[in-house]
Enzyme design. Structure first.
Site, short mmCIF file in Angstrom:
data_model
loop_
_atom_site.label_atom_id
_atom_site.label_comp_id
_atom_site.label_asym_id
_atom_site.label_seq_id
_atom_site.Cartn_x
_atom_site.Cartn_y
_atom_site.Cartn_z
CG HIS A 191 -2.18 -0.85 0.98
ND1 HIS A 191 -2.56 -1.81 1.89
CD2 HIS A 191 -3.08 -0.91 -0.03
CE1 HIS A 191 -3.65 -2.43 1.45
NE2 HIS A 191 -3.98 -1.90 0.29
CG HIS A 291 -5.58 -1.99 -8.24
ND1 HIS A 291 -6.52 -0.99 -8.08
CD2 HIS A 291 -5.24 -2.40 -6.98
CE1 HIS A 291 -6.73 -0.80 -6.79
NE2 HIS A 291 -5.99 -1.63 -6.10
#
Length: 386
Positions: A191, A291
């Site tokens: 992240h 993603h």
């Protein structure tokens, strides 16, 4: 054929809010797209309204022309809000074209390269906080048929990681690897939370668990920092969910900063822009692994890309979701033994259920990553949706 209206819908889904777009034409054919952008949903809805002024009265078959003009005339180019809005209307125009011709979108992009795509699960860990809870959740996901699992085991760590935080993250990874064995692919998510020396340290520590990749180990806005990590890591590096357009990926590929590219079809420019990014990566022999943690329309769109893209590697998908995911679209997914089938329906193969969407109105949500609520991504009543 002319565009006569564009509508946007914001649907609460616990972790965030889905943003769907519907583009209508004077021939009665409509197309759908998704612009879900966590924590910036209302800004994206405003951007869609701005694009509507340009698109009303335009021919939806001229996708390249409209993409070019919208991107050019925005002047303040790129960025998550503009590109998410543009990605959604672009995908909706592909949906219209496929429906008008009676073919799936992949037929318009070179035809089917594969009938099914291997998927890895995200979200399987919802509610887990201790290593044994992650291990139990991992076993459940594998028993459902998943061959790969992704998660962020780093808790509240930001930039640096304490010895205690590192010990707990490593214990979590060890528990999951022990629970599922070496036959299951593990993907470690960062992240974008670490500085360079910390990311390098973590990459070395996690090597023994044999992950497929270490994803976004440093913040996305300095590719040279990412390259420093990649050069000192024996674990492959993945990233790109927060890069936009082929220009952003050209720089990443030129610098050799990534082993896997991960554009998001809802942010990077839509169907064709992601196909161009994949082609650029293919020329460098870099796998394309988009993603894809968002809603049903984004998933349908990404599956169409998976069908026709030779260097497509692995599909991210949420292991479960809010119960009303099934209510707001007619999503039909076929999952078996770790693979998801590609839809042959015209267009993107999915429709919104407008009469149901209003039952789940927008509700503000905040970023969880550094608050200690990282795994709070699903309500207790969440369930499989395929």
């Amino acid at each position: 054929m002319k565009i006569i209206d564009i509508k946007s819908y914001t649907v609460y889904c616990y972790r965030t809010n889905w943003v769907f777009v519907q583009v209508m034409t004077d021939e009665g054919i409509s197309g759908v797209g998704e612009a879900t952008l966590e924590y910036k949903e209302q800004a994206v809805v405003g951007a869609i309204a701005e694009l509507k002024r340009y698109l009303i009265g335009k021919d939806p078959t001229q996708i390249e022309l409209h993409y070019h003009n919208i991107y050019r005339d925005a002047y303040w180019r790129g960025g998550a809000v503009l590109m998410s809005a543009l990605s959604a209307v672009e995908a909706a125009m592909w949906d219209i074209n496929g429906k008008a011709l009676g073919v799936p979108v992949y037929r318009l992009l070179g035809g089917k390269y594969r009938d099914k795509v291997k998927v890895y699960a995200n979200g399987w860990f919802a509610g887990a906080t201790e290593p044994e809870q992650f291990a139990a959740a991992a076993r459940r996901a594998v028993n459902r048929g998943f061959k790969g699992l992704k998660w962020d085991p780093f808790g509240q760590a930001y930039m640096n990681i304490s010895s205690e935080q590192m010990e707990k993250a490593l214990a979590c990874m060890a528990a999951v690897r022990s629970a599922v064995g070496l036959g299951i692919d593990l993907f470690i998510e960062g992240h974008g939370r670490f500085n360079v020396p910390t990311a390098i340290r973590i990459a070395r520590e996690i090597e023994s668990f044999q992950p497929v990749w270490f994803e976004e180990p440093v913040p996305p806005d300095n590719l040279d920092a990412l390259l420093q990590v990649k050069m000192k890591s024996n674990v492959p590096i993945a990233g790109g969910e927060r890069l936009y357009t082929r220009q952003g990926f050209r720089e990443a590929l030129d610098k050799k900063a990534l082993d896997y590219v991960q554009p998001d079809v809802s942010h990077a420019g839509g169907v064709l822009e992601c196909r161009k990014i994949a082609a650029m990566a293919e020329s460098c022999y870099i796998p394309f692994a988009p993603h894809n943690p968002s809603g049903p329309v984004a998933n349908a769109t990404t599956l169409q890309l998976a069908a026709c893209t030779p260097n497509f590697f692995y599909l991210e998908i949420m292991e479960n979701d809010v119960p009303w995911r099934k209510a707001v679209t007619d999503e039909r997914l076929s999952f078996e033994d770790g693979y998801m089938a590609i839809s042959d329906a015209p267009g993107l193969g999915i429709e919104l259920r407008e009469e149901q969407i209003g039952d789940y109105p927008y509700a503000p949500r905040d970023l969880r990553h550094y608050s200690g609520a990282l795994t709070d991504i699903r309500p207790p009543e969440s369930e499989p949706y395929f």
